[in-house]
Design a protein around this motif. Structure first.
Motif, PDB file in Angstrom:
ATOM      1  N   ARG A  70      -7.035  -5.705  -3.954  1.00  0.00           N
ATOM      2  CA  ARG A  70      -7.187  -4.798  -4.881  1.00  0.00           C
ATOM      3  C   ARG A  70      -7.218  -3.092  -4.621  1.00  0.00           C
ATOM      4  O   ARG A  70      -7.198  -2.157  -5.251  1.00  0.00           O
ATOM      5  N   LYS A  76       1.633  -2.531  -4.647  1.00  0.00           N
ATOM      6  CA  LYS A  76       2.233  -3.084  -5.552  1.00  0.00           C
ATOM      7  C   LYS A  76       3.584  -2.662  -6.218  1.00  0.00           C
ATOM      8  O   LYS A  76       3.745  -1.747  -6.715  1.00  0.00           O
ATOM      9  N   TYR A  78       6.830  -3.338  -8.670  1.00  0.00           N
ATOM     10  CA  TYR A  78       7.201  -3.881  -9.937  1.00  0.00           C
ATOM     11  C   TYR A  78       8.818  -3.432 -10.276  1.00  0.00           C
ATOM     12  O   TYR A  78       9.122  -2.351  -9.880  1.00  0.00           O
ATOM     13  N   THR A 144       6.781   1.276  -7.212  1.00  0.00           N
ATOM     14  CA  THR A 144       5.693   0.657  -5.983  1.00  0.00           C
ATOM     15  C   THR A 144       4.395   1.751  -6.159  1.00  0.00           C
ATOM     16  O   THR A 144       4.451   2.986  -5.877  1.00  0.00           O
ATOM     17  N   THR A 146      -0.044   2.346  -5.698  1.00  0.00           N
ATOM     18  CA  THR A 146      -1.328   1.828  -4.956  1.00  0.00           C
ATOM     19  C   THR A 146      -2.445   1.781  -5.801  1.00  0.00           C
ATOM     20  O   THR A 146      -3.643   1.526  -5.462  1.00  0.00           O
ATOM     21  N   GLY A 148      -4.187   0.624 -10.109  1.00  0.00           N
ATOM     22  CA  GLY A 148      -3.614  -0.242 -11.247  1.00  0.00           C
ATOM     23  C   GLY A 148      -4.295   0.205 -12.441  1.00  0.00           C
ATOM     24  O   GLY A 148      -5.175  -0.775 -12.755  1.00  0.00           O
ATOM     25  N   ARG A 169       6.163  -8.129 -11.627  1.00  0.00           N
ATOM     26  CA  ARG A 169       6.044  -7.722 -10.335  1.00  0.00           C
ATOM     27  C   ARG A 169       6.458  -8.555  -9.284  1.00  0.00           C
ATOM     28  O   ARG A 169       6.438  -9.764  -9.238  1.00  0.00           O
ATOM     29  N   VAL A 172       3.276  -7.641  -3.558  1.00  0.00           N
ATOM     30  CA  VAL A 172       2.121  -7.256  -3.473  1.00  0.00           C
ATOM     31  C   VAL A 172       1.733  -7.212  -1.938  1.00  0.00           C
ATOM     32  O   VAL A 172       1.779  -8.291  -1.286  1.00  0.00           O
TER      33      VAL A 172
END
Length: 193
Positions: A70, A76, A78, A144, A146, A148, A169, A172
């Protein structure tokens, strides 16, 4: 004496319509991750995908792994299907950061990677139809991030005038969605993020 704990790690294609959690205490009936597989006790989702979003979700019994994934060091990615034919100008705005609402205040998103996806992704059909071409054209964009924030990617595309219709998504860190199908679960040794 040191106790060694064997942790369990899973990758899953979270289908549309499921919550990224194992319990839900409100009155409405919701589909939960535990309905997809018999996970070991203590399994948790690393991050979340909202009920309307699909794609790669990592699960673990290791709280430290959850913290690592996280973090703002892990990308991440999408794929967002947007309403209309997104322009390069809009994509450039996404890259630089856009203003979104977050917890009642204005927030400027961090710089990110984004590009127009020229070939329609080969995702399985979603459980509920989005709409068809009679309602106008759609396009796909890769984003993309970093960070959330709550519904961040959806808010980002709306901020540049192209609301998200479908959000998947696909990555990761170095973990890819690959050929998983909606609801499919794969146990892995760990995550190389």
């Amino acid at each position: 004496m040191t106790t060694i704990i064997d942790h369990h790690h899973f990758i899953i294609f979270k289908p549309f319509g499921y919550l990224s959690q194992f319990t839900y205490n409100l009155k409405r009936n919701k589909k939960l991750l535990g309905e997809l597989h018999d996970f070991p006790e203590g399994t948790m989702a690393i991050g979340r995908l909202d009920e309307d979003s699909e794609g790669l979700l990592l699960l673990t019994t290791d709280g430290m792994m959850s913290e690592i994934v996280r973090s703002k060091k892990v990308e991440k990615e999408y794929y967002a299907q947007v309403d209309g034919l997104i322009t390069q100008e809009a994509v450039d705005k996404l890259k630089e950061g856009v203003e979104i609402g977050f917890k009642g205040t204005k927030y400027i998103t961090r710089k990110c990677e984004a590009y127009i996806v020229t070939d329609k992704p080969d995702f399985p059909e979603r459980g509920r139809k989005i709409r068809d071409e009679r309602h106008g054209p759609t396009a796909w964009v890769s984003i993309t991030v970093t960070e959330g924030k709550f519904r961040q990617v959806r808010k980002m595309t709306a901020a540049v005038g192209f609301p998200t219709l479908r959000l998947v998504r696909v990555r990761v860190g170095d973990v890819l969605l690959g050929n998983l199908q909606p609801g499919e679960v794969q146990q892995v040794e760990g995550f190389d993020v």
